[in-house]
Write a protein that holds these residues in place. Structure first.
Motif, PDB file in Angstrom:
ATOM      1  N   SER A  85       0.650  36.581  12.110  1.00 23.26           N
ATOM      2  CA  SER A  85       0.470  35.340  11.359  1.00 23.26           C
ATOM      3  C   SER A  85       0.422  35.650   9.869  1.00 23.26           C
ATOM      4  O   SER A  85       0.415  36.811   9.454  1.00 23.26           O
ATOM      5  N   GLY A  86       0.371  34.625   9.072  1.00 19.94           N
ATOM      6  CA  GLY A  86       0.321  34.829   7.628  1.00 19.94           C
ATOM      7  C   GLY A  86       1.563  34.287   6.946  1.00 19.94           C
ATOM      8  O   GLY A  86       2.568  33.969   7.587  1.00 19.94           O
ATOM      9  N   GLN A  93      -6.201  28.452  10.078  1.00 22.94           N
ATOM     10  CA  GLN A  93      -6.322  27.679  11.308  1.00 22.94           C
ATOM     11  C   GLN A  93      -5.872  28.485  12.509  1.00 22.94           C
ATOM     12  O   GLN A  93      -6.433  28.356  13.599  1.00 22.94           O
ATOM     13  N   VAL A  94      -4.873  29.347  12.308  1.00 21.15           N
ATOM     14  CA  VAL A  94      -4.421  30.222  13.393  1.00 21.15           C
ATOM     15  C   VAL A  94      -5.557  31.134  13.830  1.00 21.15           C
ATOM     16  O   VAL A  94      -5.812  31.304  15.031  1.00 21.15           O
ATOM     17  N   LEU A  95      -6.251  31.721  12.871  1.00 21.87           N
ATOM     18  CA  LEU A  95      -7.366  32.610  13.195  1.00 21.87           C
ATOM     19  C   LEU A  95      -8.499  31.854  13.879  1.00 21.87           C
ATOM     20  O   LEU A  95      -9.126  32.365  14.817  1.00 21.87           O
ATOM     21  N   LEU A  96      -8.758  30.637  13.437  1.00 20.62           N
ATOM     22  CA  LEU A  96      -9.801  29.829  14.063  1.00 20.62           C
ATOM     23  C   LEU A  96      -9.426  29.474  15.498  1.00 20.62           C
ATOM     24  O   LEU A  96     -10.270  29.519  16.404  1.00 20.62           O
ATOM     25  N   ASP A  97      -8.170  29.120  15.712  1.00 25.95           N
ATOM     26  CA  ASP A  97      -7.717  28.775  17.066  1.00 25.95           C
ATOM     27  C   ASP A  97      -7.774  29.986  17.988  1.00 25.95           C
ATOM     28  O   ASP A  97      -8.172  29.872  19.158  1.00 25.95           O
ATOM     29  N   ALA A 146      -7.554  34.272   4.309  1.00 27.19           N
ATOM     30  CA  ALA A 146      -8.028  33.650   5.547  1.00 27.19           C
ATOM     31  C   ALA A 146      -9.228  34.408   6.128  1.00 27.19           C
ATOM     32  O   ALA A 146     -10.189  33.793   6.603  1.00 27.19           O
ATOM     33  N   VAL A 147      -9.171  35.743   6.095  1.00 28.65           N
ATOM     34  CA  VAL A 147     -10.287  36.537   6.608  1.00 28.65           C
ATOM     35  C   VAL A 147     -11.532  36.304   5.755  1.00 28.65           C
ATOM     36  O   VAL A 147     -12.650  36.183   6.276  1.00 28.65           O
ATOM     37  N   SER A 148     -11.359  36.216   4.445  1.00 24.57           N
ATOM     38  CA  SER A 148     -12.496  35.934   3.557  1.00 24.57           C
ATOM     39  C   SER A 148     -13.092  34.560   3.857  1.00 24.57           C
ATOM     40  O   SER A 148     -14.317  34.389   3.848  1.00 24.57           O
ATOM     41  N   ASP A 149     -12.236  33.584   4.141  1.00 25.00           N
ATOM     42  CA  ASP A 149     -12.726  32.255   4.515  1.00 25.00           C
ATOM     43  C   ASP A 149     -13.499  32.312   5.828  1.00 25.00           C
ATOM     44  O   ASP A 149     -14.520  31.625   5.998  1.00 25.00           O
ATOM     45  N   CYS A 150     -13.000  33.120   6.768  1.00 28.14           N
ATOM     46  CA  CYS A 150     -13.699  33.271   8.051  1.00 28.14           C
ATOM     47  C   CYS A 150     -15.069  33.914   7.854  1.00 28.14           C
ATOM     48  O   CYS A 150     -16.028  33.575   8.552  1.00 28.14           O
TER      49      CYS A 150
END
Length: 268
Positions: A85-86, A93-97, A146-150
């Motif tokens: 992804s990326g 959203q991909v990581l969250l899913d 995205a990882v930082s947001d997670c």
């Protein structure tokens, strides 16, 4: 040369046994397996087996092979899917899913708890140390963000909360995202994920007196382990996350019954 050096540096960082993920606190069901299995006399072992016993080593090799098989079929697809992804705004959203799907498809409470514990540790390491090692590509930068947001999201999610908006922080998708953000190729990411699992089990075997330190390193360096990991990557490396499935159901039994042991030295 610069890109290959970046990937090599990331590989060495993520493969370092000093990386504080907490994976060596877990036996992935090995301790439970040793305690529940029967000896030749038909009795159950109350504690770890004597060091160097041939029968114990044979049992351990079977356990290691099946544990790697089960991890590859259940978790590796989430690692590789996240790593692929990326490059767009939807990567978070991909990581969250992926996190939500992995949580829902992991019925063993002990395995789920271990995955979340190590995933949160990886997020802490990312925030404090690894985020500065983001590779200079658009995909890596989007995954890094995205990882930082997670990492921020997992802090705001209350323990025990169960909703579509909650975030658990499971290790497999985060490992794939972090490795890709640091410039590690997908093939190496998958290999490293499985090898780290083998290292953790071998460490547990040494502390449980199944193997000695030199025997453990011999298994880790063996051609048979390398070949087995390559076979698993060929078999499950291209499987999509939605097609992941348990291949060795007894692994969940060993991990699940770990909490029932009278005494134990590992968290799971």
């Amino acid at each position: 040369m610069a890109q290959s050096t970046t990937a090599l540096h990331a590989l060495l960082l993520l493969s370092d046994s000093a990386l504080p993920l907490g994976s060596f606190a877990f036996s992935s069901g090995l301790e439970s397996f040793l305690a529940h299995r029967k000896t030749k006399t038909g009795t159950h072992r109350a504690s770890g087996p004597p060091n160097g016993a041939v029968q114990d080593i044979e049992y351990f090799h079977a356990f290691l092979e099946q544990s790697l098989e089960n991890l590859a079929s259940t978790a590796l697809p989430y690692v590789t899917t996240a790593a692929r992804s990326g490059g767009d705004a939807a990567v978070k959203q991909v990581l969250l899913d992926l996190d939500n799907d992995f949580d829902a498809s992991t019925p063993c409470t002990v395995a789920r708890r271990a995955s979340i514990s190590q995933g949160k540790a990886l997020l802490a390491i990312w925030e404090r140390a690894l985020s500065s090692s983001t590779a200079p590509t658009d995909q890596a930068r989007s995954l890094s963000a995205a990882v930082s947001d997670c990492a921020l999201l997992v802090k705001s999610t209350k323990p025990g909360t169960a909703s579509l908006s909650s975030y658990n922080g499971h290790l497999p998708p985060l490992f794939g995202a972090v490795a890709a953000a640091m410039g590690l190729p997908i093939e190496q990411t998958g290999y490293l994920f499985l090898l780290n699992h083998a290292k953790a089990i071998l460490s547990a075997a040494v502390r449980a007196s199944v193997l000695g330190p030199y025997q453990s390193q011999s298994v880790l360096a063996s051609e048979s382990l390398q070949a087995h990991i390559k076979i698993l990557i060929d078999r499950y490396g291209t499987v999509k996350a939605e097609d992941a499935a348990v291949s060795v159901p007894t692994m969940d039994v060993w991990m699940g019954r770990h909490e029932l042991l009278y005494s134990r030295i590992f968290n799971s």
